[in-house]
Every structure is written in C-alpha cells, then in structure tokens.
Design a protein around this motif. Structure first.
Motif, PDB file in Angstrom:
ATOM      1  N   VAL A 272       7.964  -4.468 -44.614  1.00 56.70           N
ATOM      2  CA  VAL A 272       6.906  -5.601 -43.885  1.00 56.70           C
ATOM      3  C   VAL A 272       5.369  -5.451 -43.697  1.00 56.70           C
ATOM      4  N   ASP A 273       3.937  -5.989 -44.059  1.00 57.28           N
ATOM      5  CA  ASP A 273       2.647  -5.329 -43.895  1.00 57.28           C
ATOM      6  C   ASP A 273       2.583  -5.651 -41.968  1.00 57.28           C
ATOM      7  N   HIS A 274       1.563  -4.266 -42.243  1.00 64.05           N
ATOM      8  CA  HIS A 274       1.333  -4.099 -40.697  1.00 64.05           C
ATOM      9  C   HIS A 274       2.548  -4.258 -39.034  1.00 64.05           C
ATOM     10  N   PHE A 275       3.807  -3.856 -40.165  1.00 65.79           N
ATOM     11  CA  PHE A 275       4.814  -3.876 -38.623  1.00 65.79           C
ATOM     12  C   PHE A 275       4.411  -3.188 -37.205  1.00 65.79           C
ATOM     13  N   LYS A 276       3.889  -2.468 -37.461  1.00 64.88           N
ATOM     14  CA  LYS A 276       3.454  -1.157 -36.469  1.00 64.88           C
ATOM     15  C   LYS A 276       2.849  -2.192 -35.241  1.00 64.88           C
ATOM     16  N   ALA A 277       1.784  -2.843 -35.775  1.00 63.21           N
ATOM     17  CA  ALA A 277       1.050  -3.289 -35.457  1.00 63.21           C
ATOM     18  C   ALA A 277       1.649  -5.094 -34.684  1.00 63.21           C
ATOM     19  N   ILE A 278       2.694  -5.039 -34.924  1.00 60.06           N
ATOM     20  CA  ILE A 278       3.681  -6.479 -34.278  1.00 60.06           C
ATOM     21  C   ILE A 278       4.251  -6.048 -32.849  1.00 60.06           C
ATOM     22  N   ASN A 279       5.138  -4.676 -33.329  1.00 61.94           N
ATOM     23  CA  ASN A 279       5.696  -4.046 -32.313  1.00 61.94           C
ATOM     24  C   ASN A 279       4.918  -3.861 -31.485  1.00 61.94           C
ATOM     25  N   ASP A 280       3.303  -2.936 -31.442  1.00 64.77           N
ATOM     26  CA  ASP A 280       1.858  -2.406 -30.446  1.00 64.77           C
ATOM     27  C   ASP A 280       2.100  -3.812 -29.697  1.00 64.77           C
ATOM     28  N   THR A 281       2.023  -4.862 -30.398  1.00 71.62           N
ATOM     29  CA  THR A 281       0.976  -6.273 -29.692  1.00 71.62           C
ATOM     30  C   THR A 281       2.051  -7.228 -28.811  1.00 71.62           C
ATOM     31  N   TRP A 282       2.934  -7.554 -29.695  1.00 75.50           N
ATOM     32  CA  TRP A 282       3.661  -8.197 -28.660  1.00 75.50           C
ATOM     33  C   TRP A 282       5.669  -7.769 -27.964  1.00 75.50           C
ATOM     34  N   GLY A 283       5.659  -6.190 -28.658  1.00 79.74           N
ATOM     35  CA  GLY A 283       7.069  -5.600 -28.308  1.00 79.74           C
ATOM     36  C   GLY A 283       7.777  -5.443 -29.214  1.00 79.74           C
ATOM     37  N   HIS A 284       8.511  -4.222 -29.204  1.00 81.45           N
ATOM     38  CA  HIS A 284       9.554  -4.197 -29.764  1.00 81.45           C
ATOM     39  C   HIS A 284      10.485  -5.344 -30.126  1.00 81.45           C
ATOM     40  N   SER A 285      10.987  -5.847 -29.163  1.00 79.93           N
ATOM     41  CA  SER A 285      11.729  -7.203 -29.103  1.00 79.93           C
ATOM     42  C   SER A 285      11.481  -8.035 -30.087  1.00 79.93           C
ATOM     43  N   GLN A 286       9.949  -8.603 -30.237  1.00 80.44           N
ATOM     44  CA  GLN A 286       9.941  -9.580 -30.885  1.00 80.44           C
ATOM     45  C   GLN A 286       9.375  -8.867 -32.506  1.00 80.44           C
ATOM     46  N   GLY A 287       9.101  -7.369 -32.853  1.00 77.95           N
ATOM     47  CA  GLY A 287       8.966  -6.882 -33.851  1.00 77.95           C
ATOM     48  C   GLY A 287      10.480  -6.690 -34.319  1.00 77.95           C
ATOM     49  N   ASP A 288      12.004  -6.751 -33.663  1.00 81.53           N
ATOM     50  CA  ASP A 288      13.328  -7.086 -34.127  1.00 81.53           C
ATOM     51  C   ASP A 288      13.563  -8.227 -34.125  1.00 81.53           C
ATOM     52  N   ARG A 289      13.198  -9.526 -33.736  1.00 81.78           N
ATOM     53  CA  ARG A 289      13.095 -10.773 -34.487  1.00 81.78           C
ATOM     54  C   ARG A 289      12.321 -11.218 -34.777  1.00 81.78           C
ATOM     55  N   VAL A 290      11.567 -10.649 -35.263  1.00 82.25           N
ATOM     56  CA  VAL A 290      10.713 -10.791 -37.175  1.00 82.25           C
ATOM     57  C   VAL A 290      11.137 -10.052 -37.964  1.00 82.25           C
ATOM     58  N   LEU A 291      11.834  -8.793 -37.767  1.00 82.84           N
ATOM     59  CA  LEU A 291      12.883  -8.813 -38.779  1.00 82.84           C
ATOM     60  C   LEU A 291      13.889  -9.348 -39.395  1.00 82.84           C
ATOM     61  N   ALA A 292      15.049 -10.192 -37.857  1.00 82.25           N
ATOM     62  CA  ALA A 292      16.263 -10.947 -37.903  1.00 82.25           C
ATOM     63  C   ALA A 292      15.316 -11.757 -38.666  1.00 82.25           C
ATOM     64  N   ALA A 293      14.712 -12.654 -38.294  1.00 81.68           N
ATOM     65  CA  ALA A 293      13.791 -13.787 -39.308  1.00 81.68           C
ATOM     66  C   ALA A 293      13.786 -13.314 -40.741  1.00 81.68           C
ATOM     67  N   ILE A 294      12.726 -12.564 -40.982  1.00 85.24           N
ATOM     68  CA  ILE A 294      12.898 -11.563 -42.702  1.00 85.24           C
ATOM     69  C   ILE A 294      13.835 -11.628 -43.192  1.00 85.24           C
ATOM     70  N   ALA A 295      14.887 -11.121 -42.502  1.00 89.53           N
ATOM     71  CA  ALA A 295      16.307 -10.462 -43.153  1.00 89.53           C
ATOM     72  C   ALA A 295      16.798 -12.205 -43.599  1.00 89.53           C
ATOM     73  N   GLU A 296      16.962 -12.955 -42.499  1.00 86.82           N
ATOM     74  CA  GLU A 296      17.807 -14.572 -43.204  1.00 86.82           C
ATOM     75  C   GLU A 296      16.970 -14.710 -44.084  1.00 86.82           C
ATOM     76  N   THR A 297      16.116 -15.411 -44.341  1.00 86.65           N
ATOM     77  CA  THR A 297      14.915 -15.757 -44.985  1.00 86.65           C
ATOM     78  C   THR A 297      15.041 -15.192 -46.393  1.00 86.65           C
ATOM     79  N   CYS A 298      15.314 -13.800 -46.859  1.00 83.70           N
ATOM     80  CA  CYS A 298      15.774 -13.227 -48.045  1.00 83.70           C
ATOM     81  C   CYS A 298      17.262 -14.118 -48.713  1.00 83.70           C
ATOM     82  N   LYS A 299      18.101 -13.403 -47.547  1.00 79.69           N
ATOM     83  CA  LYS A 299      19.370 -13.671 -47.671  1.00 79.69           C
ATOM     84  C   LYS A 299      19.784 -15.422 -48.747  1.00 79.69           C
TER      85      LYS A 299
END
Length: 401
Positions: A272-299
C-alpha cells in the motif's frame, strides 16, 4: 440440590433410593424391562395355576366343588392374562403401582380359596404356598413393599383358612406358621439384596454416563479450542487473510503441484503506497480499516483457487496457480484499478488509495517459493523507486539490470 452421595443412598427396608427424584429416574429407566418380564412371568404363573385343575379332578371328581374350583381358576387365569397384557402395554411403577400389585393379590386369593374348596389337599397346598411366595419375591418383578404385602396376605390368609376350614391341630398350625415365616424372611431379604444391587448398579452406570458425557464435552471443548487456535494461527486477525506462515504452507503445496503437472505458477507482492502517511494523518484505526478494505477488494478480485495472505504490515502476497506471468500482470492491474476506486475517508473522497505490485513467475523448475518471493519483492522495490502505483514484473527488473 442434593449431593451425589445423598442421592445414591438406599432405604434399609425397601432397598429404594432415599431421594424420590432418583428413585423415579431409576423406575423410568427399568420400565421397559419390567413391563416385558412382569407380563411374561404373570402369564407363566397364571398358566401354571390353571394347569393344576387336573389335580382338582383327582381330589374331588365330578362334583360341585370341581365346578367351583374350575370357575375360580378360570377367573384367576383370565384376570392375570388381562393384567399381564395391560402391564406389557402400560405398566409403570411410578404411576400405576396398583396395576403391578393386582396380579399378586389375585393369585394369592386363588391359592387361599383352594383350601375351602379342597381341604383334603392341605399338605400339598403348603408346598404350593411356599413356592408361590418365593415366586412373588424372586420371579415376578415388583417393588419390595408390594411383594411383601401380597406375600403376607397369602401367608395369613392360607393359615387362617387352614385353621378354620381344615381344622388343623395347633402344633401343625405352628409348624406351618414357622415355615411361612421362614419363607417370607428368605424371600424378603433376597429381594431386598437384589433391589439394592440393581440400584447400586444403576447408580454406577449413571455415574459412568455422566463421566462419559463430561469427557465427550471436554473433548468437544478441546477440539473447539484447537480449531480456534488453528484459525488464529492460520488467519490474520485484522484482514481475515491467511497468516504469513499459513500462506507459505499453502503456496508451497500449490507450487509443488504446479511443478508436478508442469503448469505455470505466478506470485505477486502488494504494498500500500504512502501507508505511513495514512496512519500519521488519520490514525492507526483508520489505517486498519484501509488494510481491511484492500484485503476484501483483493479477495473479490481473485479466483477461488488463488491464495492470498498478509505478508506483514501493509504488504500482501498472492499465489496464482496455473497462471502465466502475463496473465498475472493482467490480474494485478485489475486489482490495482479496484483498489484505486476505494477512498481513504468518506469525508475526503478525492484522496485515493494506490498500491504497487511486484510480480514473479516460475521460469525455471529449480526456483523455489523463497526465490519467487525474492523476485517479486525486487520487482516491488523497483516499482516503489519508479514512482509507486505501478505493476512491475521480475522480467522487467532483469531487463533493466
């Protein structure tokens, strides 16, 4: 609630469980056997009683006494057979104890009535009373209080008839009394011992059933825990994808099968590009939601036979059996476009997610899974340095080198 020790205690005089609920359960458990055995035993006893009509003819000949004896025996036999049928169909110690008691009282009454109708056979009737009493106690299944009452009625009724009708001497009456007392005592204590043994055996079987049930529940619980642990070990808790270790196991198996079948096999790494920026800007909970959404899209973008796992952090890894490198590139590009349709936050729809994907394919049978992962990782690294949001194959990296 009573303790198991209290519930298994027995009455010293009746042999029954002291706890009514425990006794009711025992009687319910033995009900089918009791119905069968009682019905059969009463039928046999009734037929034997009727069979002795032959001796009536021997003692009385054709006479009024013979007619009365035959009528009495017929009534006893028919009554017992009907009761045996009813017991076989609906016998129940708990609710129909009287039904089990009736045949004993009818047989006892029939034996007693023989003395007034055939007093000259008193000597043989004493033996019959002794045998009948023992049969009451040991051959016809029944509760001890019921049997003891019926046997006492038989003994006292027979003794009274012998004294009044047969006019026996006091000494003979005393001898008969002692014999009947001894018969009842032996029968009583034999049945008491049998009742206690049967209930103790029932208690042990119940205890064994409880232990077996507890063991089965424990085994089931352990299997459930093992399944949960296996799921925890095999699945990534955040995305629901295969864990790294489980992915490696499944991918190794797919690679071996592909080699055996000489089928193509591809693998790609997703970052995931610029993932650290997502965590730093909107917090780790938002980063977790992003990872879950990408995982579901991949599946949703992959085939059922493809295997995807979380490799670590914001990296995912995919194994594609029976897939050439070019086909894998098409899959990766389709997946990349699907991810690009996702947004980081609903209130900021213009900020789109991007991923960089590195792809490797089996070109040499000697290449193992670690080699493929290394090649895909190198392609991913090249894509990152090339500006991100790219799909790069290992062949492109080798060509640039």
């Amino acid at each position: 609630m009573s303790s198991p020790f209290t519930s298994d205690r027995l009455n010293r005089l009746t042999g029954q469980f002291l706890e009514p609920g425990r006794e009711a359960i025992y009687r319910q458990d033995i009900a089918p056997r009791v119905r069968l055995e009682s019905g059969l035993a009463i039928c046999v006893a009734a037929l034997v009683f009727g069979m002795f009509a032959i001796s009536d003819y021997h003692y009385t000949g054709v006479s009024t006494e013979l007619t009365l004896l035959l009528a009495m025996r017929l009534v006893v036999v028919v009554s017992c057979l009907v009761l045996a049928f009813l017991i076989g169909r609906a016998g129940d110690y708990n609710r129909r104890g009287w039904l089990h008691a009736l045949p004993l009282w009818i047989l006892a009454t029939g034996i007693i009535l023989i003395i007034p109708l055939r007093p000259e056979s008193l000597a043989t009737q004493v033996t019959a009373v002794v045998v009948a009493t023992m049969a009451f106690y040991l051959l016809i299944p029944n509760l001890l209080p019921v049997v003891a009452t019926a046997s006492l009625y038989l003994s006292l009724g027979f003794l009274a008839a012998a004294v009044v009708v047969a006019d026996i001497p006091a000494v003979v009456a005393l001898r008969i009394s002692l014999l009947l007392i001894m018969t009842n005592a032996v029968g009583f204590f034999a049945l008491l011992r049998l009742e206690k043994l049967q209930r103790k055996q029932f208690a042990l079987l119940q205890e064994e059933r409880v232990q077996n049930q507890q063991m089965a529940e424990e085994i089931s619980h352990r299997k459930s825990l093992e399944a949960q642990l296996r799921r925890v070990a095999e699945r990534d808790g955040l995305t629901g994808l295969d864990s790294r270790g489980h992915f490696m196991t499944r991918a190794e198996a797919l690679l071996r099968r592909s080699r055996h079948e000489k089928a193509p096999f591809s693998l790609f790494m997703i970052d995931v590009d610029h993932f650290k920026a997502i965590n730093d800007t909107w917090g780790h909970s938002q980063g977790d939601r992003v990872l879950a959404a990408i995982a579901e899209t991949c599946k949703r973008s992959l085939r059922p036979k493809d295997v995807i796992g979380r490799f670590g952090g914001e990296e995912f890894i995919v194994a594609l059996p029976e897939t050439h490198l070019k086909d894998a590139q098409m899959v990766a590009e389709r997946l990349q476009s699907k991810v690009a349709e996702l947004s980081v936050r609903e209130e900021n729809p213009d900020h789109r997610l991007t991923v960089t994907i590195g792809i490797a394919g089996v070109l040499d049978e000697d290449v193992d899974l670690d080699d493929l992962i290394h090649q895909a990782d190198q392609a991913l690294y090249a894509g990152k340095h090339g500006g991100r949001n790219r799909v790069v194959t290992s062949q492109e990296v080798e060509g640039e080198a």
